[in-house]
Design a protein around this motif. Structure first.
Motif, PDB file in Angstrom:
ATOM      1  N   VAL A 185       0.871  -1.176   0.000  1.00 42.79           N
ATOM      2  CA  VAL A 185       0.000   0.000   0.000  1.00 42.79           C
ATOM      3  C   VAL A 185       0.903   1.219   0.000  1.00 42.79           C
ATOM      4  O   VAL A 185       1.776   1.349   0.859  1.00 42.79           O
ATOM      5  CB  VAL A 185      -0.940  -0.006   1.226  1.00 42.79           C
ATOM      6  CG1 VAL A 185      -1.783   1.263   1.239  1.00 42.79           C
ATOM      7  CG2 VAL A 185      -1.836  -1.239   1.196  1.00 42.79           C
ATOM      8  N   VAL A 186       0.756   2.063  -0.993  1.00 42.30           N
ATOM      9  CA  VAL A 186       1.635   3.210  -1.163  1.00 42.30           C
ATOM     10  C   VAL A 186       0.855   4.502  -0.912  1.00 42.30           C
ATOM     11  O   VAL A 186      -0.065   4.843  -1.650  1.00 42.30           O
ATOM     12  CB  VAL A 186       2.245   3.242  -2.588  1.00 42.30           C
ATOM     13  CG1 VAL A 186       3.384   4.245  -2.642  1.00 42.30           C
ATOM     14  CG2 VAL A 186       2.741   1.863  -3.000  1.00 42.30           C
ATOM     15  N   GLY A 187       1.224   5.212   0.136  1.00 47.61           N
ATOM     16  CA  GLY A 187       0.560   6.473   0.452  1.00 47.61           C
ATOM     17  C   GLY A 187       1.074   6.998   1.770  1.00 47.61           C
ATOM     18  O   GLY A 187       1.661   6.222   2.530  1.00 47.61           O
ATOM     19  N   PRO A 188       0.912   8.277   2.044  1.00 48.13           N
ATOM     20  CA  PRO A 188       0.322   9.268   1.142  1.00 48.13           C
ATOM     21  C   PRO A 188       1.245   9.530  -0.046  1.00 48.13           C
ATOM     22  O   PRO A 188       2.433   9.774   0.164  1.00 48.13           O
ATOM     23  CB  PRO A 188       0.183  10.521   2.017  1.00 48.13           C
ATOM     24  CG  PRO A 188       1.195  10.342   3.113  1.00 48.13           C
ATOM     25  CD  PRO A 188       1.337   8.877   3.317  1.00 48.13           C
ATOM     26  N   ASN A 230       2.595  11.776  -2.428  1.00 46.14           N
ATOM     27  CA  ASN A 230       2.583  13.244  -2.477  1.00 46.14           C
ATOM     28  C   ASN A 230       3.175  13.772  -3.778  1.00 46.14           C
ATOM     29  O   ASN A 230       3.390  13.040  -4.725  1.00 46.14           O
ATOM     30  CB  ASN A 230       3.328  13.822  -1.269  1.00 46.14           C
ATOM     31  CG  ASN A 230       4.812  13.669  -1.423  1.00 46.14           C
ATOM     32  OD1 ASN A 230       5.276  12.649  -1.860  1.00 46.14           O
ATOM     33  ND2 ASN A 230       5.555  14.701  -1.065  1.00 46.14           N
ATOM     34  N   ARG A 231       3.445  15.075  -3.784  1.00 48.25           N
ATOM     35  CA  ARG A 231       3.802  15.807  -5.006  1.00 48.25           C
ATOM     36  C   ARG A 231       2.831  15.493  -6.138  1.00 48.25           C
ATOM     37  O   ARG A 231       3.204  15.323  -7.288  1.00 48.25           O
ATOM     38  CB  ARG A 231       5.276  15.589  -5.392  1.00 48.25           C
ATOM     39  CG  ARG A 231       6.209  16.553  -4.650  1.00 48.25           C
ATOM     40  CD  ARG A 231       7.667  16.389  -5.011  1.00 48.25           C
ATOM     41  NE  ARG A 231       8.203  15.208  -4.363  1.00 48.25           N
ATOM     42  CZ  ARG A 231       8.637  14.132  -5.001  1.00 48.25           C
ATOM     43  NH1 ARG A 231       8.625  14.094  -6.329  1.00 48.25           N
ATOM     44  NH2 ARG A 231       9.093  13.122  -4.324  1.00 48.25           N
ATOM     45  N   VAL A 232       1.582  15.355  -5.776  1.00 45.77           N
ATOM     46  CA  VAL A 232       0.472  15.375  -6.710  1.00 45.77           C
ATOM     47  C   VAL A 232      -0.501  16.349  -6.058  1.00 45.77           C
ATOM     48  O   VAL A 232      -0.314  16.723  -4.904  1.00 45.77           O
ATOM     49  CB  VAL A 232      -0.196  13.991  -6.869  1.00 45.77           C
ATOM     50  CG1 VAL A 232       0.809  12.974  -7.365  1.00 45.77           C
ATOM     51  CG2 VAL A 232      -0.822  13.514  -5.571  1.00 45.77           C
ATOM     52  N   LEU A 261      -3.893  10.600  -2.693  1.00 43.72           N
ATOM     53  CA  LEU A 261      -3.775   9.443  -3.571  1.00 43.72           C
ATOM     54  C   LEU A 261      -3.172   8.278  -2.810  1.00 43.72           C
ATOM     55  O   LEU A 261      -2.223   8.448  -2.035  1.00 43.72           O
ATOM     56  CB  LEU A 261      -2.872   9.808  -4.758  1.00 43.72           C
ATOM     57  CG  LEU A 261      -2.396   8.664  -5.659  1.00 43.72           C
ATOM     58  CD1 LEU A 261      -3.579   8.035  -6.393  1.00 43.72           C
ATOM     59  CD2 LEU A 261      -1.386   9.188  -6.674  1.00 43.72           C
ATOM     60  N   GLU A 262      -3.719   7.096  -3.063  1.00 39.96           N
ATOM     61  CA  GLU A 262      -3.166   5.875  -2.488  1.00 39.96           C
ATOM     62  C   GLU A 262      -3.174   4.782  -3.562  1.00 39.96           C
ATOM     63  O   GLU A 262      -4.119   4.670  -4.328  1.00 39.96           O
ATOM     64  CB  GLU A 262      -4.026   5.434  -1.300  1.00 39.96           C
ATOM     65  CG  GLU A 262      -3.548   4.162  -0.632  1.00 39.96           C
ATOM     66  CD  GLU A 262      -4.469   3.783   0.524  1.00 39.96           C
ATOM     67  OE1 GLU A 262      -4.300   4.340   1.614  1.00 39.96           O
ATOM     68  OE2 GLU A 262      -5.367   2.953   0.308  1.00 39.96           O
ATOM     69  N   LEU A 299       8.334  21.025  -9.715  1.00 40.01           N
ATOM     70  CA  LEU A 299       8.065  20.765  -8.290  1.00 40.01           C
ATOM     71  C   LEU A 299       7.611  19.327  -8.025  1.00 40.01           C
ATOM     72  O   LEU A 299       7.843  18.798  -6.945  1.00 40.01           O
ATOM     73  CB  LEU A 299       7.006  21.730  -7.752  1.00 40.01           C
ATOM     74  CG  LEU A 299       7.318  23.228  -7.881  1.00 40.01           C
ATOM     75  CD1 LEU A 299       6.175  24.048  -7.290  1.00 40.01           C
ATOM     76  CD2 LEU A 299       8.630  23.593  -7.196  1.00 40.01           C
ATOM     77  N   PHE A 300       6.909  18.716  -8.988  1.00 40.82           N
ATOM     78  CA  PHE A 300       6.321  17.402  -8.720  1.00 40.82           C
ATOM     79  C   PHE A 300       7.140  16.263  -9.336  1.00 40.82           C
ATOM     80  O   PHE A 300       7.376  15.235  -8.708  1.00 40.82           O
ATOM     81  CB  PHE A 300       4.883  17.313  -9.261  1.00 40.82           C
ATOM     82  CG  PHE A 300       3.923  18.330  -8.691  1.00 40.82           C
ATOM     83  CD1 PHE A 300       4.200  19.028  -7.524  1.00 40.82           C
ATOM     84  CD2 PHE A 300       2.705  18.602  -9.324  1.00 40.82           C
ATOM     85  CE1 PHE A 300       3.310  19.963  -7.005  1.00 40.82           C
ATOM     86  CE2 PHE A 300       1.813  19.524  -8.804  1.00 40.82           C
ATOM     87  CZ  PHE A 300       2.114  20.222  -7.652  1.00 40.82           C
ATOM     88  N   ARG A 336      16.472  11.911  -5.945  1.00 42.25           N
ATOM     89  CA  ARG A 336      16.383  11.135  -4.708  1.00 42.25           C
ATOM     90  C   ARG A 336      17.586  10.207  -4.576  1.00 42.25           C
ATOM     91  O   ARG A 336      18.166   9.775  -5.578  1.00 42.25           O
ATOM     92  CB  ARG A 336      15.083  10.317  -4.686  1.00 42.25           C
ATOM     93  CG  ARG A 336      13.833  11.202  -4.777  1.00 42.25           C
ATOM     94  CD  ARG A 336      12.729  10.658  -3.932  1.00 42.25           C
ATOM     95  NE  ARG A 336      13.161  10.503  -2.544  1.00 42.25           N
ATOM     96  CZ  ARG A 336      12.407  10.015  -1.584  1.00 42.25           C
ATOM     97  NH1 ARG A 336      11.202   9.599  -1.831  1.00 42.25           N
ATOM     98  NH2 ARG A 336      12.866   9.909  -0.356  1.00 42.25           N
ATOM     99  N   GLN A 396       6.998   5.955  -8.931  1.00 39.95           N
ATOM    100  CA  GLN A 396       6.844   7.405  -8.777  1.00 39.95           C
ATOM    101  C   GLN A 396       6.769   8.079 -10.151  1.00 39.95           C
ATOM    102  O   GLN A 396       5.941   8.952 -10.389  1.00 39.95           O
ATOM    103  CB  GLN A 396       8.025   7.992  -7.986  1.00 39.95           C
ATOM    104  CG  GLN A 396       8.397   7.229  -6.716  1.00 39.95           C
ATOM    105  CD  GLN A 396       7.420   7.451  -5.580  1.00 39.95           C
ATOM    106  OE1 GLN A 396       6.939   8.557  -5.392  1.00 39.95           O
ATOM    107  NE2 GLN A 396       7.111   6.404  -4.846  1.00 39.95           N
ATOM    108  N   ARG A 449       3.404  10.068 -11.520  1.00 42.63           N
ATOM    109  CA  ARG A 449       3.476  11.525 -11.697  1.00 42.63           C
ATOM    110  C   ARG A 449       3.485  11.926 -13.166  1.00 42.63           C
ATOM    111  O   ARG A 449       3.220  13.073 -13.480  1.00 42.63           O
ATOM    112  CB  ARG A 449       4.683  12.086 -10.937  1.00 42.63           C
ATOM    113  CG  ARG A 449       4.546  11.896  -9.433  1.00 42.63           C
ATOM    114  CD  ARG A 449       5.391  12.829  -8.593  1.00 42.63           C
ATOM    115  NE  ARG A 449       5.122  12.549  -7.182  1.00 42.63           N
ATOM    116  CZ  ARG A 449       5.783  11.635  -6.454  1.00 42.63           C
ATOM    117  NH1 ARG A 449       6.791  10.964  -6.976  1.00 42.63           N
ATOM    118  NH2 ARG A 449       5.449  11.414  -5.197  1.00 42.63           N
TER     119      ARG A 449
END
Lengths: 332, 480
Positions: free
Chosen positions: B5-8, B10-12, B16-17, B109-110, B117, B465, B469
């Motif tokens: 399970v991937v969440g939160p 972010n950078r959206v 979203l999960e 930004l997103f 990383r 990711q 995105r």
């Protein structure tokens, strides 16, 4: 002198459109990130811009809740959705089984300062609009009733109620100056109005500094959208009743709602979402129902009648045109 | 098989999960969940029709003006008012500013921070990319935020403020610009062009929009600028083989005026390479896996009633389908439908859309829109009106269709005795991030994730990711 530790800011979004974050990102000549740094604020995490995602975010939250990480400023954007039936399930924190209703209540007491960013987080806002499908409220208010998600007696670690940077969306300066004032230690309870809003913007009316001022003075009113006259008499403008230094600031370089030709809908106020017919002034017997705050009705009527009778032809003509049709000049 | 399970996530925009079933280090099945429901369709019902112009934009803080445009388009169809050319142009200029700002936020930004990383720390290219694109602290943010804020000064002139304006009306815009304001608009676009030509493209915009083949794009990748840096990375990381999706690409057409639309409407099928007209019906919404009660699949007749306990449901989003199939929407669809030769060629290479084509289409669109907006501002005829006066609609049904940054946005509106009877919103990410439908057909992202390698990084795998995105999701619009 010892260098001050930067303050940790955690920003979460609840029942939000994300517009307050978009507004904040408009701030500052060098960009919002640089401004935060200059103010001595470290972004612990923000949903739109931070690197950490998924489990890393849950770890940051766990560190705050265990006391391992200090939470100096907690910003919440968006309404708290209490429904259905008090479960908060309309707004689950992704990647977890927690709701924002529960999570916000867990984090707020750990923060030195708790800031509601936008009218949704402050009072409920648009999601609380009839029929209020999600039982939406603000952090410490439900409309203009004190209470909300955290309760009337809530105060953050530094003994302040939730600070309400209302507005839909708030001016980027309202957000940033509030955060700056918290970081510099300049904001105290005396700086908040009775609804928790910082007075530096909330002690003004949106009407103050309106570019339609001369039309207002003479009650020379626009009858249709795109005309230059005052928007209060016919087109629903609430700027004489709404708080905000809106017309004393530049929005996006130089705009404001009334300058752009549409009514102030009082988006800084609790319950603004209940309004109907945004561009029609409600009237009884031809007289607007909502008169300027703290102005006796009889006086307003008398002055309006007097100023209407004294309106220069130039002002009257320009009020009902979409551009200046008659220039100011001295009568010969 | 194990489940992640991937969440939160972010950078959206919004919540979203993902739930990923992993088999042998690859995604076997994906489920996409919108975890927030606010009930805008319920809030709109029963209000005076024109109040949609105040409520609907507040669905979304990032595509607020696109929501205004869709609501205004529906009301325009209901009242029959014809906005004057200036009204159309001013609205289009503001709309272009929002869409450019969104594309820019997405890229800088997103999307790009994922390459900065630590997962990639061993790569030769890493130090430069990290210094430039690292989230919050990278050097690019200091360039792009002021440029974005300056571009949004367009909103100060036309919309009063952004987000959430009432300036866009069925008959045009609420303020007639004067000569000084027209000059200020042109100055903003000059400043913004300077940013693009120095920082994002490091080349004249006219040269950028003339890139019409993958070979020319490869050539451009050798130059300086942030877009070229992305192109080189994309090559190394084979982003054209990632997030592959074989579904119809749909666009409602954008920036309409009396002279026609800047980007046309239609459906382009990357599998066949053929374009067809956009069907006027054939759009339905399914709720088999949504936390919503069954209702008419026709958005014209549907009502939205939440049911948080619905068995089997996993998202607050509905599942829109075009002629029975999911469809992808966004800049890649817009440019494919319009017939942009570069984007058509990138899609032809694998008869599919992919992470690379999505990002290239978006960034190239920034150049196209900046040039168009400059031209529209220059062509404003200041001695003419900006707004025709529209009566309040009394009754009827209409659909307002526009293109938001992320793709096709439609408002289906029924009015009775001046009040909104039904209001249904089908947003771009409702299409792209839809859950499964009653036939168990997964939505576009759910399909694009299948087969993606996660390896030992599991939920943290950068490939996940990048794929997610690449659609530039707006989750607050998705379930509204």
């Amino acid at each position: 002198m010892e260098a001050r530790r930067p303050l940790n800011l955690l920003w979460l979004q609840a029942g939000s459109c994300g517009g307050c974050s978009m507004s904040a990102l408009e701030h500052g000549a060098a960009g919002w990130f640089a401004e935060l740094k200059n103010a001595g604020i470290r972004l612990l995490w923000h949903p739109s811009v931070s690197e950490e995602t998924g489990a890393e975010v849950l770890e940051i939250i766990a560190r705050i809740e265990s006391g391992e990480e200090k939470l100096d400023i907690f910003c919440l954007e968006g309404s708290i959705l209490r429904g259905p039936n008090g479960t908060g399930k309309f707004n689950r924190f992704s990647g977890s089984n927690r709701t924002l209703f529960e999570l916000a209540a867990s984090l707020a007491p750990l923060a030195d300062y708790c800031v509601a960013i936008g009218t949704c987080a402050a009072y409920g806002g648009i999601p609380a609009g009839d029929p209020d499908p999600t039982d939406a409220c603000g952090l410490q208010y439900d409309g203009d009733d004190v209470g909300g998600a955290l309760g009337r007696d809530f105060s953050s670690r530094k003994n302040l109620p939730v600070i309400n940077v209302s507005g839909c969306a708030p001016h980027p300066g309202w957000i940033m100056e509030t955060l700056q004032a918290l970081a510099s230690g300049d904001l105290s309870a005396q700086n908040l109005d009775p609804l928790g809003r910082p007075k530096f913007f909330a002690a003004h009316l949106a009407h103050h500094g309106c570019s339609r001022n001369e039309f207002y003075e003479f009650k020379a009113s626009a009858k249709a959208l795109s005309e230059r006259g005052c928007l209060m008499e016919h087109l629903g403008c609430k700027a004489t009743q709404a708080i905000g230094d809106c017309n004393q600031r530049a929005w996006n370089g130089g705009g404001t709602c009334t300058h752009a030709g549409f009514a102030c809908i009082s988006c800084t106020s609790p319950n603004f979402e209940a309004m109907r017919n945004h561009h029609v002034t409600p009237k009884i017997a031809g007289i607007p129902v909502g008169l300027p705050l703290d102005m006796p009705k009889a006086w307003f009527m008398t002055l309006a009648a007097l100023s209407k009778s004294a309106t220069p032809a130039r002002v009257r003509k320009n009020a009902e045109a979409d551009r200046i049709v008659e220039n100011p000049r001295r009568d010969k | 098989m194990n489940r992640l399970v991937v969440g939160p996530f972010n950078r959206v925009e919004g919540d979203l999960e993902l739930t990923l079933d992993i088999d042998d280090g690859r995604v076997a099945e994906a489920r996409v969940s919108a975890s927030l429901y606010r009930g805008f369709e319920q809030i709109l019902a029963g209000r005076p029709a024109a109040d949609a112009l105040a409520i609907a934009p507040r669905i979304c803080g990032i595509c607020s003006l696109s929501q205004s445009m869709a609501a205004a388009a529906a009301l325009r169809a209901l009242t029959g008012v014809n906005p004057p050319p200036n009204g159309e142009s001013a609205a289009n200029i503001a709309h272009a500013a929002e869409n450019i700002a969104d594309h820019l936020s997405h890229f800088y930004l997103f999307f790009m921070p994922d390459f900065a990383r630590s997962y990639y720390a061993g790569e030769k290219w890493f130090p430069k990319i990290e210094a430039r694109f690292k989230a919050v602290s990278g050097a690019a943010a200091g360039d792009v935020l002021p440029a974005r804020a300056r571009l949004l000064h367009v909103m100060g002139l036309i919309a009063g403020k952004w987000p959430h304006s009432l300036a866009i009306q069925p008959g045009g815009v609420t303020r007639a610009l004067d000569l000084g304001e027209k000059m200020r608009l042109l100055a903003i676009f000059s400043d913004f062009r300077a940013f693009l030509e120095k920082t994002l493209f490091a080349a004249p915009l006219e040269q950028v929009v003339s890139i019409s083949s993958p070979a020319a794009l490869d050539n451009f990748a050798e130059g300086p600028g942030d877009f070229a840096a992305f192109l080189r990375l994309a090559k190394i990381l084979r982003l054209d083989a990632l997030g592959v999706l074989r579904l119809p690409l749909m666009s409602y057409g954008a920036y309409a005026s009396a002279e026609g639309s800047l980007f046309g409407a239609g459906v382009f099928d990357p599998r066949s390479g053929e374009k067809r007209a956009l069907p006027s019906a054939d759009i339905v919404e399914d709720v088999a896996f949504s936390f919503l009660r069954e209702s008419s699949p026709d958005p014209a007749l549907a009502t939205t009633i939440p049911d948080a306990e619905r068995a089997g449901a996993y998202s607050w989003s509905k599942a829109p389908r075009l002629a029975g199939e999911p469809a992808e929407t966004g800049a890649v669809a817009r440019q494919a439908v319009e017939g942009d030769p570069l984007i058509r060629a990138l899609l032809a290479q694998s008869a599919a859309s992919n992470v690379f084509a999505r990002v290239v289409a978006r960034v190239m669109e920034i150049a196209r829109l900046a040039l168009a907006a400059e031209r529209w501002a220059r062509d404003l005829r200041l001695n003419e009106s900006f707004c025709a006066h529209a009566p309040a609609p009394d009754r009827g049904f209409a659909v307002g269709r526009v293109e938001a940054a992320r793709g096709a946005l439609g408002h289906w509106v029924s009015v009775e005795k001046g009040l909104i009877q039904r209001y249904q919103i089908v947003a771009p990410t409702t299409w792209n991030f839809s859950p499964r439908d009653a036939n168990k057909i997964p939505g576009p992202l759910e399909q694009a994730l299948v087969g993606v390698e996660v390896g030992p990084a599991g939920a943290k795998a950068p490939a996940i990711q990048h794929v997610v995105r690449s659609f530039d999701p707006c989750m607050v619009c998705t379930a509204h």
